[in-house]
Structure formats: C-alpha cells, structure tokens
Design a protein around this motif. Structure first.
Motif, short mmCIF file in Angstrom:
data_model
loop_
_atom_site.label_atom_id
_atom_site.label_comp_id
_atom_site.label_asym_id
_atom_site.label_seq_id
_atom_site.Cartn_x
_atom_site.Cartn_y
_atom_site.Cartn_z
N VAL A 60 47.52 42.99 55.05
CA VAL A 60 47.54 42.93 53.60
C VAL A 60 47.74 44.33 53.02
CG1 VAL A 60 46.24 42.33 51.53
CG2 VAL A 60 46.11 40.86 53.55
N ALA A 61 47.02 45.30 53.56
CA ALA A 61 47.15 46.68 53.08
C ALA A 61 48.58 47.18 53.26
CB ALA A 61 46.17 47.59 53.82
N GLY A 62 49.17 46.88 54.42
CA GLY A 62 50.54 47.32 54.66
C GLY A 62 51.53 46.66 53.73
N ALA A 63 51.34 45.36 53.50
CA ALA A 63 52.28 44.64 52.64
C ALA A 63 52.18 45.09 51.19
CB ALA A 63 52.02 43.14 52.74
N LEU A 64 50.98 45.38 50.72
CA LEU A 64 50.77 45.78 49.33
C LEU A 64 50.81 47.29 49.13
CD1 LEU A 64 47.88 43.33 48.32
CD2 LEU A 64 50.31 43.13 47.79
N ASP A 65 50.87 48.02 50.24
CA ASP A 65 50.89 49.49 50.19
C ASP A 65 49.67 50.05 49.47
OD1 ASP A 65 51.92 51.98 50.79
OD2 ASP A 65 53.17 52.11 48.99
N ILE A 66 48.50 49.54 49.86
CA ILE A 66 47.23 50.03 49.34
C ILE A 66 46.31 50.29 50.53
CG2 ILE A 66 47.42 48.88 47.10
CD1 ILE A 66 45.66 46.64 48.17
N PRO A 67 45.25 51.10 50.36
CA PRO A 67 44.34 51.37 51.47
C PRO A 67 43.57 50.12 51.88
CG PRO A 67 44.10 53.01 49.73
CD PRO A 67 44.92 51.89 49.16
N PRO A 68 43.21 50.00 53.17
CA PRO A 68 42.40 48.86 53.62
C PRO A 68 41.10 48.72 52.83
CG PRO A 68 43.31 50.02 55.51
CD PRO A 68 43.63 50.85 54.30
N GLY A 69 40.50 49.84 52.46
CA GLY A 69 39.27 49.78 51.69
C GLY A 69 39.46 49.09 50.34
N THR A 70 40.63 49.30 49.73
CA THR A 70 40.92 48.64 48.46
C THR A 70 41.07 47.13 48.66
OG1 THR A 70 42.04 50.63 47.66
CG2 THR A 70 42.52 48.58 46.51
N VAL A 71 41.69 46.76 49.78
CA VAL A 71 41.82 45.34 50.11
C VAL A 71 40.43 44.71 50.21
CG1 VAL A 71 42.54 43.66 51.85
CG2 VAL A 71 44.02 45.59 51.29
N LYS A 72 39.53 45.36 50.92
CA LYS A 72 38.18 44.82 51.11
C LYS A 72 37.44 44.71 49.78
CE LYS A 72 37.78 46.65 55.82
NZ LYS A 72 37.07 47.60 56.70
N THR A 73 37.58 45.72 48.92
CA THR A 73 36.89 45.70 47.63
C THR A 73 37.40 44.56 46.76
OG1 THR A 73 36.51 48.08 47.69
CG2 THR A 73 36.44 47.01 45.54
N ARG A 74 38.73 44.42 46.69
CA ARG A 74 39.30 43.36 45.85
C ARG A 74 38.95 41.98 46.41
NH1 ARG A 74 45.42 45.72 44.55
NH2 ARG A 74 44.72 47.60 43.46
N LEU A 75 38.95 41.86 47.74
CA LEU A 75 38.61 40.57 48.35
C LEU A 75 37.16 40.21 48.06
CD1 LEU A 75 39.45 38.23 50.19
CD2 LEU A 75 38.73 39.63 52.15
N HIS A 76 36.27 41.19 48.16
CA HIS A 76 34.86 40.94 47.88
C HIS A 76 34.67 40.48 46.43
CE1 HIS A 76 30.52 41.47 47.84
NE2 HIS A 76 30.66 42.25 46.77
N ARG A 77 35.34 41.14 45.52
CA ARG A 77 35.19 40.78 44.11
C ARG A 77 35.80 39.41 43.83
NH1 ARG A 77 36.58 46.72 41.41
NH2 ARG A 77 34.65 47.74 42.11
N ALA A 78 36.91 39.10 44.49
CA ALA A 78 37.52 37.77 44.30
C ALA A 78 36.60 36.68 44.82
CB ALA A 78 38.86 37.72 45.03
N ARG A 79 36.04 36.88 46.00
CA ARG A 79 35.12 35.88 46.57
C ARG A 79 33.90 35.70 45.69
NH1 ARG A 79 35.26 38.20 52.76
NH2 ARG A 79 37.14 37.09 53.49
N ARG A 80 33.39 36.80 45.15
CA ARG A 80 32.19 36.71 44.30
C ARG A 80 32.48 35.92 43.03
NH1 ARG A 80 29.77 42.35 42.97
NH2 ARG A 80 31.66 42.45 41.70
N ARG A 81 33.66 36.13 42.45
CA ARG A 81 34.02 35.37 41.26
C ARG A 81 34.20 33.90 41.58
NH1 ARG A 81 37.39 38.73 36.81
NH2 ARG A 81 36.49 40.78 37.18
N LEU A 82 34.81 33.61 42.74
CA LEU A 82 35.01 32.21 43.10
C LEU A 82 33.70 31.50 43.38
CD1 LEU A 82 38.21 32.33 45.33
CD2 LEU A 82 37.97 31.34 43.06
N ARG A 83 32.74 32.22 43.95
CA ARG A 83 31.44 31.61 44.20
C ARG A 83 30.80 31.13 42.91
NH1 ARG A 83 30.64 35.64 48.25
NH2 ARG A 83 29.49 36.93 46.76
N ASP A 84 31.09 31.83 41.81
CA ASP A 84 30.53 31.42 40.53
C ASP A 84 31.22 30.16 40.00
OD1 ASP A 84 28.87 33.59 40.61
OD2 ASP A 84 30.20 34.88 39.41
#
Length: 229
Positions: A167-191
């Motif tokens: 995902v990081a390679g495809a979007l050209d963003i750091p892996p840490g950014t992928v993890k942060t965005r994924l965590h926030r997306a999952r948290r919103r979906l849990r709500d």
C-alpha cells in the motif's frame, strides 16, 4: 505463447510479452489485477462506473508505457500506481465540475448516474441470503462515508488484502502513514458497524464474473487487435 505458460513468467518477461501485445499475457495480467484495481479506483472516486473507466484507461496508459517498466517494484504495484494517478486525476476533474455546477445551482449529473448504476450491479449468487446482501450494503455505505485518504488505505489493506508495504509503495507514502490512516479508518468503522458485519468484507464491492471478463476482453481488443500505427 500458450496461456498455460504465462503464469510462470517473471514480471520483466511478462512486461515484455505485454509490450508485444500477446493476448495471453494481457489477459492474464488484467484478470489478475481487475478486482484490486477496481476497488482501489472506487475508493478514490466513490463511483462504480467512473472506477471501471479509470481502470480501463489506466491499463491502456500502463501498457502503452510498458517498455519503461524496470522491475524496481512488482508489476502489480507499478500498475496500481498508474491506476491511482488516473483515478486521482478524475477525482480532481469531478471536483472542478461540481464546483461549476454548484455555482450555477445545477444538479450533479454524476451523482444521478451513480444512483442509476446501482440498479445494474451484478446480482449476488442465487444462494446468497438477503441478510448477507443487507450487511454488504451497510458495509459499502459505511466505507463510503470514510474520508478519502482513509477509505483508500482501508480498501487496499483490509478489503483487498495488500500488505502495508504494498500500500505504501502504491500510494507513495511512508508505511507509518499507512498504519495511522488504517487505524483511524478502522476506529471510525467500529463506531458505525456491529462487529459481526466486518466478516462480510471479503464479498464487498464485487467486480468479478461477467464484469471482470468484459473489462479484460475490452483491454485485449484495444491493445492486441487494433492495428499498429
């Protein structure tokens, strides 16, 4: 080249065969990537028809430039980047169109077309229960409400199953950014979703069967059957 021999090719060899407009190679590559690319494009555009168009255009653009593929990333990742850029370009153009339409108080025709397209989605298998259909619809609706940058990462990582590095390679963003965005997306979906609904993700956003095969054949026709020149 026989179709049965294509899966054994390396990415460099596969790119070379695509450059020669080998139908077996083009068909293998598109069939292997159609669903992931469609889901990724949809995550950016939020519109099924636009997403399919973006994938087809991305294929044509990628295969026209296949000679530049150097193997620094996987061919799948290289292709995903091109489709992402195509989808992002369309999203920017759509925002400009909406701004002009809003200024003139004109109905957004893209939104109307999307409502019409919802009636033409390939039906689920005959044995699929109404409950499963409803859960998938709820999932798609909830994911649609995610912010765009969260939605794209979530679809690529959790729906499509790509690794953080892919995902990081495809979007050209750091892996840490992928993890942060994924965590926030999952948290919103849990709500928004009950825990038992998340098990339905595998079948969400279908792009298979006739739709997948039709897109593949269109790309083969464009790239392998059109006269050179």
């Amino acid at each position: 080249m026989l179709a049965r021999d294509v899966p054994a090719l390396t990415d460099i060899e596969l790119a070379r065969r695509i450059g020669l407009r080998d139908p077996a190679a083009v068909r293998w590559m598109t069939t292997r990537n159609n669903q992931r690319l469609f889901r990724t494009a949809w995550s950016i555009l939020g519109n099924r028809a636009e997403a399919e168009d973006a994938v087809q255009s991305g294929y044509v653009r990628a295969f026209a430039a296949i000679g530049s593929f150097a193997g620094q990333s996987s061919l799948d990742t290289w292709l995903t980047r091109i489709v992402i850029n195509e989808a992002l370009g369309r999203a920017r153009a759509a925002r400009r169109r909406r701004a002009r339409l809003d200024a003139d108080s004109i109905t957004d025709l893209d939104a109307y077309r999307e409502r019409l397209m919802n009636g033409s989605i390939e039906p689920a298998a005959p044995d699929a229960s109404l409950a499963i259909k409803q859960m998938r619809a709820m999932l798609e609706a909830a994911i649609t409400r995610l912010p765009g940058e969260f939605r794209t990462v979530f679809v690529m990582r959790d729906v499509e199953g790509m690794s953080v590095e892919e995902v990081a390679g495809a979007l050209d963003i750091p892996p840490g950014t992928v993890k942060t965005r994924l965590h926030r997306a999952r948290r919103r979906l849990r709500d928004l979703l009950a825990p038992d609904l998340r098990a339905s993700l595998v079948g969400a956003f279908p792009f298979a069967g006739e739709h997948c095969a039709t897109l593949t054949e269109r790309v083969v026709a464009l790239l392998c059957e059109a006269p050179d020149g």
